[in-house]
Write a protein that holds these residues in place. Structure first.
Motif, PDB file in Angstrom:
ATOM      1  N   THR D  16       0.837  -1.204   0.000  1.00 33.38           N
ATOM      2  CA  THR D  16       0.000   0.000   0.000  1.00 33.38           C
ATOM      3  C   THR D  16       0.870   1.251   0.000  1.00 33.38           C
ATOM      4  O   THR D  16       0.464   2.283  -0.532  1.00 33.38           O
ATOM      5  N   ALA D  17       2.055   1.183   0.571  1.00 31.39           N
ATOM      6  CA  ALA D  17       2.950   2.344   0.567  1.00 31.39           C
ATOM      7  C   ALA D  17       3.349   2.704  -0.858  1.00 31.39           C
ATOM      8  O   ALA D  17       3.307   3.880  -1.251  1.00 31.39           O
ATOM      9  N   ALA D  20       0.378   4.149  -2.612  1.00 29.15           N
ATOM     10  CA  ALA D  20       0.106   5.521  -2.159  1.00 29.15           C
ATOM     11  C   ALA D  20       0.998   6.516  -2.880  1.00 29.15           C
ATOM     12  O   ALA D  20       0.555   7.618  -3.251  1.00 29.15           O
ATOM     13  N   THR D  21       2.245   6.152  -3.094  1.00 29.43           N
ATOM     14  CA  THR D  21       3.158   7.050  -3.800  1.00 29.43           C
ATOM     15  C   THR D  21       2.731   7.221  -5.256  1.00 29.43           C
ATOM     16  O   THR D  21       2.737   8.344  -5.791  1.00 29.43           O
ATOM     17  N   PHE D  24      -0.172   9.504  -5.240  1.00 33.47           N
ATOM     18  CA  PHE D  24       0.284  10.863  -4.915  1.00 33.47           C
ATOM     19  C   PHE D  24       0.806  11.570  -6.159  1.00 33.47           C
ATOM     20  O   PHE D  24       0.545  12.758  -6.377  1.00 33.47           O
ATOM     21  N   ARG D  29      -4.385  12.299  -2.784  1.00 31.35           N
ATOM     22  CA  ARG D  29      -3.717  12.309  -1.494  1.00 31.35           C
ATOM     23  C   ARG D  29      -4.500  11.655  -0.368  1.00 31.35           C
ATOM     24  O   ARG D  29      -3.972  11.489   0.735  1.00 31.35           O
ATOM     25  N   MET D  32      -5.941   6.512   1.258  1.00 29.76           N
ATOM     26  CA  MET D  32      -5.701   5.528   2.318  1.00 29.76           C
ATOM     27  C   MET D  32      -6.897   5.524   3.269  1.00 29.76           C
ATOM     28  O   MET D  32      -7.350   6.578   3.697  1.00 29.76           O
ATOM     29  N   GLN D  34      -7.972   5.547   6.607  1.00 24.17           N
ATOM     30  CA  GLN D  34      -7.219   5.881   7.817  1.00 24.17           C
ATOM     31  C   GLN D  34      -7.713   5.087   9.032  1.00 24.17           C
ATOM     32  O   GLN D  34      -8.916   4.945   9.256  1.00 24.17           O
ATOM     33  N   ASP D 177      -0.169  -5.553   5.194  1.00 23.88           N
ATOM     34  CA  ASP D 177      -0.024  -5.585   6.652  1.00 23.88           C
ATOM     35  C   ASP D 177      -0.072  -4.202   7.283  1.00 23.88           C
ATOM     36  O   ASP D 177      -0.141  -4.083   8.513  1.00 23.88           O
ATOM     37  N   GLU D 178      -0.016  -3.147   6.476  1.00 25.52           N
ATOM     38  CA  GLU D 178      -0.097  -1.798   7.038  1.00 25.52           C
ATOM     39  C   GLU D 178      -1.506  -1.234   7.042  1.00 25.52           C
ATOM     40  O   GLU D 178      -1.842  -0.415   7.892  1.00 25.52           O
TER      41      GLU D 178
ATOM     42  N   ARG E  98      -1.495  10.471   9.653  1.00 23.47           N
ATOM     43  CA  ARG E  98      -2.201  10.249   8.388  1.00 23.47           C
ATOM     44  C   ARG E  98      -1.248  10.014   7.224  1.00 23.47           C
ATOM     45  O   ARG E  98      -1.632   9.460   6.201  1.00 23.47           O
ATOM     46  N   PHE E 124       5.053   5.191  10.760  1.00 19.35           N
ATOM     47  CA  PHE E 124       6.015   4.781   9.730  1.00 19.35           C
ATOM     48  C   PHE E 124       5.308   3.995   8.639  1.00 19.35           C
ATOM     49  O   PHE E 124       4.347   3.262   8.904  1.00 19.35           O
ATOM     50  N   ARG E 125       5.810   4.121   7.412  1.00 18.17           N
ATOM     51  CA  ARG E 125       5.394   3.243   6.325  1.00 18.17           C
ATOM     52  C   ARG E 125       6.394   2.096   6.222  1.00 18.17           C
ATOM     53  O   ARG E 125       7.488   2.194   6.785  1.00 18.17           O
ATOM     54  N   ASP E 126       6.027   1.057   5.496  1.00 20.34           N
ATOM     55  CA  ASP E 126       6.883  -0.141   5.414  1.00 20.34           C
ATOM     56  C   ASP E 126       7.105  -0.698   6.810  1.00 20.34           C
ATOM     57  O   ASP E 126       8.172  -1.241   7.112  1.00 20.34           O
ATOM     58  N   SER E 127       6.100  -0.574   7.667  1.00 24.67           N
ATOM     59  CA  SER E 127       6.297  -0.968   9.066  1.00 24.67           C
ATOM     60  C   SER E 127       6.634  -2.449   9.213  1.00 24.67           C
ATOM     61  O   SER E 127       7.392  -2.801  10.138  1.00 24.67           O
ATOM     62  N   PRO E 128       6.152  -3.358   8.377  1.00 23.65           N
ATOM     63  CA  PRO E 128       6.599  -4.757   8.538  1.00 23.65           C
ATOM     64  C   PRO E 128       8.109  -4.901   8.345  1.00 23.65           C
ATOM     65  O   PRO E 128       8.768  -5.638   9.096  1.00 23.65           O
ATOM     66  N   ARG E 141       1.193   4.476  14.895  1.00 24.64           N
ATOM     67  CA  ARG E 141       0.564   3.375  14.140  1.00 24.64           C
ATOM     68  C   ARG E 141       1.163   3.349  12.747  1.00 24.64           C
ATOM     69  O   ARG E 141       1.748   4.342  12.312  1.00 24.64           O
ATOM     70  N   PRO E 142       0.998   2.246  12.002  1.00 21.16           N
ATOM     71  CA  PRO E 142       1.492   2.222  10.623  1.00 21.16           C
ATOM     72  C   PRO E 142       0.791   3.274   9.773  1.00 21.16           C
ATOM     73  O   PRO E 142      -0.380   3.599  10.015  1.00 21.16           O
ATOM     74  N   SER E 143       1.504   3.797   8.779  1.00 17.91           N
ATOM     75  CA  SER E 143       0.938   4.824   7.914  1.00 17.91           C
ATOM     76  C   SER E 143       1.618   4.743   6.557  1.00 17.91           C
ATOM     77  O   SER E 143       2.777   5.135   6.404  1.00 17.91           O
ATOM     78  N   ALA E 144       0.897   4.244   5.561  1.00 20.31           N
ATOM     79  CA  ALA E 144       1.509   3.983   4.258  1.00 20.31           C
ATOM     80  C   ALA E 144       1.756   5.225   3.399  1.00 20.31           C
ATOM     81  O   ALA E 144       2.710   5.237   2.614  1.00 20.31           O
ATOM     82  N   PRO E 145       0.936   6.289   3.469  1.00 18.34           N
ATOM     83  CA  PRO E 145       1.158   7.392   2.518  1.00 18.34           C
ATOM     84  C   PRO E 145       2.520   8.069   2.673  1.00 18.34           C
ATOM     85  O   PRO E 145       3.015   8.233   3.791  1.00 18.34           O
ATOM     86  N   THR E 146       3.093   8.477   1.560  1.00 14.34           N
ATOM     87  CA  THR E 146       4.377   9.174   1.583  1.00 14.34           C
ATOM     88  C   THR E 146       4.321  10.416   2.457  1.00 14.34           C
ATOM     89  O   THR E 146       3.299  11.099   2.502  1.00 14.34           O
ATOM     90  N   LEU E 148       5.389  13.269   2.057  1.00 17.58           N
ATOM     91  CA  LEU E 148       5.091  14.501   1.332  1.00 17.58           C
ATOM     92  C   LEU E 148       3.604  14.866   1.414  1.00 17.58           C
ATOM     93  O   LEU E 148       3.224  16.015   1.241  1.00 17.58           O
ATOM     94  N   THR E 149       2.768  13.900   1.677  1.00 21.69           N
ATOM     95  CA  THR E 149       1.335  14.137   1.743  1.00 21.69           C
ATOM     96  C   THR E 149       0.968  15.093   2.863  1.00 21.69           C
ATOM     97  O   THR E 149       0.066  15.927   2.723  1.00 21.69           O
TER      98      THR E 149
END
Lengths: 206, 206, 206, 206, 206, 206
Positions: D16-17, D20-21, D24, D29, D32, D34, D177-178, E98, E124-128, E141-146, E148-149
């Motif tokens: 998903t990361a 998301a990019t 973006f 934006r 996701m 939330q 997983d995220e 977010r 953080f993204r890529d939390s796994p 908590r995990p957060s996938a968006p870049t 820059l958002t």
């Protein structure tokens, strides 16, 4: 189901507090639209009318360029023209006041068309102008950004949530200086009758 | 411990901001009742009195039918009669304004009995009527639903939390146009003296 | 009212979801303690026992020096010794997890004394140690700061709110891997009976 | 518009990361969902499918007795039968996890019917059972109370908000997983292609 | 002021709970970074190091195109290269999860460079992937968006707030399985000494 | 970059709603300072000036005794003297109104020095006095406790977040009766020109 002139007249004279108690007696505990108040503050008058609803979802950027405002078939525009005379427009803004649910042009248009009021669980822009109108409006707080920023209109006159309360089309909406409450349509006549009597009694004992 | 007439008179003339600073100097940082303001807005007068507390817990439906209002021994009713002349009733509503902490009938009764004010970290119903009273009342926001919807009175004059501040019975409560602060009872006289002097100095230098 | 061995045994085998449905049928909609989960995560076992409550208010700095921990009559310490064998200690922490409701020493002491579990709508410190205990504990999240930072114990075994649910002393508390629910004491036997039957039926149709 | 097997297969391999990019870069934006995560925690597999939506509003007590569960035409039941094979059911629960959006019986039925997953911005009951299923489910937190307590299903497959993201029927939903992200239907193929390439490049440089 | 090897070694063996109590004795009540936990959950090891800070403000769209990632002088990139060996990077993300505060590439780079850990009050993204690293990371908590958002890096190694706690460059950061606490630099040695002794005593009496 | 007299004059005549729309057309969606309103309520006048910023972090107790107010080099005091004539002081209070961002003495001093206004995403103390000033001030709500309780000033005229909006020094701040919006410095002239034209057109069609 239509709202009779008699019931409307009665509901113009009772408070949302008294109505809430009458609904509580019938097992209805969540009919108050939480967290909204009158734009411009208390003025002593009630707002009464059947609900005509407008539903927003979060805006997606590619679907909400500034040019959508030129489209007269856009649900927000269509809704302002379709809202019946005497009705209250109730907007599901998902309790998000970061962008406007509507502005003074649309609210004025509703008033000119003879609608009875407008409610959002978000915010209005041009709130000083809206406060000066004779038609009552209720929101969570002022919000200047255009509604395209956060909200996309998708449905007219479907069941919605507003301020954590269920609102079904045709439910009778009553607003006073404290807030807004939703009377299920089939109960409107009996609640109007009962609350007028409760009010008379309270005034007597006070 | 009683509140002397002299201390009460002094505290009628100082601001919650000045009191907050005096308490801060003594290491007390959380005495402001957060998130409440005067019903009806600023009017320039203070509210001063020792705290008489009322504690609510979440309502359980079977224990809170509408008929409980007919019971004069109900803690809410009993508290309104027991709150001493000159005292401020402070209600722990768990910062939940979804239903009323009290309405104009009870608040008026407190006023008639000679109490000094009322504070809740929830909301009042009939707030326009309460705003018109000469006794000051403070809440988070108007809330029309009957308190039976969310609140059950269980205790009178025990230590409570209100707006994240600790309130012990007898603590001296001061409200002004900004909000409400709690002075521990044993500090009331010295805080009153000190804040009057601080205020005089500030007025001199302004 | 005491919790019978039969009812306790039955409630060890049913889920909070099934209990919630049985309570819903009786008009009780707010008995789930919102926002808490098992320390250390799911493990497949239930917690069952009558509620013994502990009530906190916001801490006032001058009343909560580190030395209060040396006082065996402090309500927190007294409560840990007074909580009956087989009971669940339920703490009203005003949903504030910024400081601990208790730590592993007190929770271990409860376990050693034969209590059935502990619940707070705040947080526990030493949560890794608590997660390793055989007695179940439920909280909102881990919280390392000493409870003196935010919480002052003032009452034992009075009605409280916990996670927006009403908890009366003696109510039967049931926890599973989803959370914690409160059964009014007078309904415990019939809810236990009914939910065992509901569970058997669900297992049959699945 | 249908989701091709090729695009589905690609989206099973990207995060998903990365998606998301890619969104973006196209000015999107807020795609996701939330505040939701996988029931039962990370397991390394993706969920992919077009969105089939279910919309809830706040429950009104008189419309939601326990008997509604016996009605096979109830939108919640109808939706579980109508959700297409390979689709992801996405539920608008107004970010309210105080009562369940669904339980293990319905989620299991979706899985047996061949659906690809389920997402709510509220909570599921029977979450331990749901965690054990091979079909992925995402929510905000476990929630044991029956959905009748807070939620009333009113619409199938209309545009909704879920976790502050817009979800249009047919949008492609991807969970890892995220969390969960929403790809507008018309972009699914190009996003799948692009993110597979982005992933290959990242793996190369790592 | 530098963190001695002895103090670092001691702090690797004590809990944030014990440190919080030692700070409380000195009048410091707000040093816990509220609302963050270890990515990937408890693992029994501590994170210790002096704080090197990174400050974000809300992103403005025109200043944050995807191309900023190509700029090696961007504060986020520069910070990852400048964070000293043995230090903990602490990010002020305004408690907004977010969008990501960072992803696995940057976190891995910090680890490879010999830093001691990373903390954000966002996500953080890529939390796994981050959970699988040997260096500890803490987030809400995990957060996938870049990033820059929502986030724009503007400052390196200035005083910041993180999770409502003050963090000054050089303060000693300690994380364990419960969370993260901030020891003012000038107190690090004495707190390390005292908490080791407190821990020994607690182990003795347990 | 300086704010021309012509641009300032134009911006005194347009609403934040119109400015928000003009910024939206340029892809800027988050320039409204969320959640703040005018101290003392609507009065019909605008506030316009370039931003001069003040950044707070959470207060640490040992660094914020009452004596810091005697230090004229303290950033809060220094900022009040350094804020340029015609500028608007914008304070990053991390959206925390539990203690004051400033009081009437500092706000009056800014006014006397010829500044154009002040904004915080926290609260002001002495708000009744501030409401009576001719210079406009915006906050979230009144807050009596001294700022030492929660806030420590650390930086002057750096980029900050305020009410979730990015504020760069020199950005042009406009406040009206609805709230406050941030115009990036390089767009001020063209936004002023465009919004005056938009306003004229709206007035014409109304």
């Amino acid at each position: 189901m239509t709202l009779s002139a008699d019931t409307r007249a009665k509901l113009m004279t009772v408070s949302t507090a008294t109505i809430a108690t009458a609904l509580f007696k019938r097992g209805l505990r969540n009919q108050m639209i939480q967290g909204v108040g009158p734009v411009g503050g208390p003025n002593g008058s009630n707002m009464v009318g059947p609900a005509y609803t407008l539903r927003y979802i979060p805006a997606r950027e590619d679907l909400n360029p500034i040019t959508v405002f030129q489209d007269p078939t856009h649900p927000q525009r269509a809704g302002v023209e379709a809202c019946p005379v005497g009705a209250v427009m109730v907007i599901d803004s998902r309790k998000d006041p970061r962008a406007a649910s509507a502005g003074s042009i649309l609210v004025t248009r509703l008033m000119v068309r003879g609608c009875a009021g407008i409610v959002t669980d978000g915010g209005f822009r041009d709130s000083p102008e809206i406060a000066a109108l004779s038609m009552r409006a209720y929101h969570a707080r002022p919000s200047a950004p255009t509604n395209l920023t956060c909200h996309q209109a998708v449905d007219l006159n479907v069941p919605i949530g507003c301020g954590d309360a269920p609102v079904w089309p045709g439910d009778v909406i009553v607003g006073d200086d404290e807030g807004v409450i939703v009377i299920p349509a089939h109960l409107a006549d009996e609640i109007a009758h009962e609350t007028v009597e409760m009010t008379a009694f309270e005034d007597f004992v006070t």
